[in-house]
Design an enzyme around this catalytic site. Structure first.
Site, PDB file in Angstrom:
ATOM      1  N   GLN A  34       1.032  -1.425   0.069  1.00 37.69           N
ATOM      2  CA  GLN A  34       0.131   0.034  -0.082  1.00 37.69           C
ATOM      3  C   GLN A  34       0.985   1.280  -0.101  1.00 37.69           C
ATOM      4  O   GLN A  34       2.140   1.029   0.244  1.00 37.69           O
ATOM      5  CB  GLN A  34      -0.930   0.054   1.219  1.00 37.69           C
ATOM      6  CG  GLN A  34      -0.030  -0.172   2.666  1.00 37.69           C
ATOM      7  CD  GLN A  34      -1.057  -0.920   3.517  1.00 37.69           C
ATOM      8  OE1 GLN A  34      -2.042  -0.997   3.645  1.00 37.69           O
ATOM      9  NE2 GLN A  34      -0.268  -1.388   4.722  1.00 37.69           N
ATOM     10  N   ASP A  89       0.371  -0.124  13.763  1.00 37.07           N
ATOM     11  CA  ASP A  89       0.898   1.053  14.657  1.00 37.07           C
ATOM     12  C   ASP A  89       1.079   0.532  15.947  1.00 37.07           C
ATOM     13  O   ASP A  89       1.788   1.448  16.789  1.00 37.07           O
ATOM     14  CB  ASP A  89      -0.098   2.050  14.474  1.00 37.07           C
ATOM     15  CG  ASP A  89      -1.544   1.490  14.722  1.00 37.07           C
ATOM     16  OD1 ASP A  89      -2.061   1.397  15.632  1.00 37.07           O
ATOM     17  OD2 ASP A  89      -2.502   1.648  13.782  1.00 37.07           O
ATOM     18  N   ASP A 158      -8.205  -5.292  13.560  1.00 41.18           N
ATOM     19  CA  ASP A 158      -7.844  -3.571  13.497  1.00 41.18           C
ATOM     20  C   ASP A 158      -7.506  -3.434  11.930  1.00 41.18           C
ATOM     21  O   ASP A 158      -6.435  -3.421  11.753  1.00 41.18           O
ATOM     22  CB  ASP A 158      -6.823  -3.442  14.490  1.00 41.18           C
ATOM     23  CG  ASP A 158      -6.596  -1.805  14.404  1.00 41.18           C
ATOM     24  OD1 ASP A 158      -7.243  -0.965  13.604  1.00 41.18           O
ATOM     25  OD2 ASP A 158      -5.499  -1.454  14.891  1.00 41.18           O
TER      26      ASP A 158
HETATM   27  N1  SPD Z   1     -11.158   4.744   7.884  1.00 41.89           N
HETATM   28  C1  SPD Z   1     -10.394   4.502   9.330  1.00 41.89           C
HETATM   29  C2  SPD Z   1     -10.408   3.081   9.403  1.00 41.89           C
HETATM   30  C3  SPD Z   1      -9.231   2.645  10.138  1.00 41.89           C
HETATM   31  C4  SPD Z   1      -9.268   1.466  10.972  1.00 41.89           C
HETATM   32  N2  SPD Z   1      -8.132   0.997  11.479  1.00 41.89           N
HETATM   33  C5  SPD Z   1      -7.105   2.060  11.993  1.00 41.89           C
HETATM   34  C6  SPD Z   1      -5.952   1.537  12.529  1.00 41.89           C
HETATM   35  C7  SPD Z   1      -5.416   2.186  13.830  1.00 41.89           C
HETATM   36  N3  SPD Z   1      -4.882   1.132  14.713  1.00 41.89           N
END
Ligand code: SPD
Length: 278
Positions: A34, A89, A158
Site C-alpha cells: 500500500q 501501529d 484492526d
Molecule cells: N477509515 C479509518 C479506518 C481505520 C481503521 N483502522 C485504523 C488502525 C488504527 N490502529
C-alpha cells in the site's frame, strides 16, 4: 507566521472529504502492499495515512484504540491470550497489555513497514510493541488465524478500510477462521466503519457474524478524523455478553473508556438499530 497552504484530503466516499492542514510531510513510501504517508497536521498532530485513508492521529487515536481493546477485555472474565490482526501501529496492543491477565499478545500484521514507520513516528502509539508479552509476526493475518485453532481468548481485527489488503478481513470465511482460532468461550471485535456511509458493509458483517456466533453486538465510538466521526465495532462472542457479563473496571489509565462508556456504547441511535435489526 504564515500558515502552510498544504492540505491533506481524504476522499471518504465520492461525495465527502475531510481536509487537514499539513505543516510538514514526514514520510512517504510505496510499501509492498500500500502507499504509506506520515504528515504533521496542525489540528490532530502526526497523522498516519494508508492508501489515502486516515488510519490514526496522535491526538484522537485513544478513542479508537481504547474502545477496540477495553470493551472486549472487560467482557471476557480472564483474557490471557490475545491476537490483533492488522493494527501494525501498535495502538490496540498498547491498550491490551494494560490488562494484568494478558500473558501473550500476538500482532499479525501483513505490512512490516507499518510497524517500523509507526515505531519511528508514533512512539507513544507503538510503545507496547517492545513489551516482553508481545509477539510481532509480520505475516498474512488471514493465514495466521487459519493456522492457530483454539488458541485465543480474544481476537481484534484492526483492519484498514475494506479496500486493498484488508478486503479479506471482512469476509465470512475469515470470521469462520476467527471462530476456530478462538477458545470455546472466546470473542472477537472488528472495526466496521461508519453507520452513516457504510450501511451495506455493516449489515453484511452483522449477518455473517450472527450466522457464526450466538452473541453478536454492535457498538459505537466517536473518532473525529474517521469518515462522519461515528464509528462502529462489531463483536461476536461464543459465551460472554458485553453488557450482562461486563467485568469490574480493571484499567483506569484511559482517556475515553470508562465503565459507563462501555455500557453507553451499546445504546444505539434508532437508525443504527434499524440498520442491524435482528
Ligand atoms: N477509515 C479509518 C479506518 C481505520 C481503521 N483502522 C485504523 C488502525 C488504527 N490502529
Amino acid at each position: 507566521m504564515t500558515k502552510s497552504e498544504l492540505w491533506f484530503t481524504e476522499l471518504q466516499n465520492e461525495n465527502l472529504t475531510i481536509g487537514l492542514r499539513i505543516n510538514k510531510i514526514l514520510h512517504s513510501e510505496q510499501t509492498e502492499y500500500q502507499t504509506m504517508d506520515v504528515v504533521e497536521t496542525e489540528q490532530y498532530g502526526t497523522l498516519l495515512v494508508l492508501d489515502g485513508c486516515v488510519m490514526t492521529t496522535d491526538k484522537d487515536e485513544f478513542v479508537y484504540h481504547e474502545m477496540m481493546a477495553h470493551v472486549a477485555l472487560h467482557t471476557h472474565p480472564n483474557p490471557k491470550s490475545v491476537l490483533i490482526v492488522g493494527g501494525g501501529d501498535g495502538g490496540v496492543i498498547r491498550e491490551a497489555i494494560k490488562h494484568p491477565s494478558v500473558e501473550r499478545a500476538v500482532l499479525a500484521e501483513i505490512d512490516g513497514r507499518v510497524v517500523e514507520v509507526s515505531k519511528q513516528y508514533f512512539p507513544n502509539i507503538a510503545s507496547g510493541l517492545s513489551d516482553p508479552r508481545v509477539d510481532v509476526q509480520i505475516t498474512d493475518g488471514i493465514k495466521y488465524v487459519e493456522n492457530h485453532p483454539g488458541e485465543f481468548d480474544v481476537i481484534f481485527i484492526d483492519s484498514t478500510d475494506p479496500i486493498g489488503p484488508a478486503v479479506g478481513l471482512f469476509a465470512k470465511q475469515f470470521y469462520e477462521s476467527v471462530s476456530r482460532a478462538l477458545k470455546d468461550d472466546g470473542l472477537f471485535v472488528a472495526q466496521t466503519e461508519s453507520p452513516f456511509i457504510n450501511q451495506d458493509l455493516i449489515q453484511k458483517v452483522q449477518g455473517d457474524v450472527r450466522d457464526l456466533f450466538p452473541i453478536t453486538e454492535l457498538y459505537l465510538a466517536y473518532v473525529p478524523t474517521y469518515p462522519t466521526g461515528m464509528w462502529s465495532f462489531t463483536m461476536g462472542s461464543k459465551k460472554y455478553h458485553p453488557l450482562r457479563d461486563q467485568q469490574p473496571i480493571r484499567v483506569t489509565d484511559t482517556k475515553y473508556y470508562t465503565e459507563q462508556v462501555h455500557k453507553a456504547a451499546f445504546a444505539l441511535p434508532r437508525f443504527v438499530e434499524e440498520l442491524i435489526q435482528k
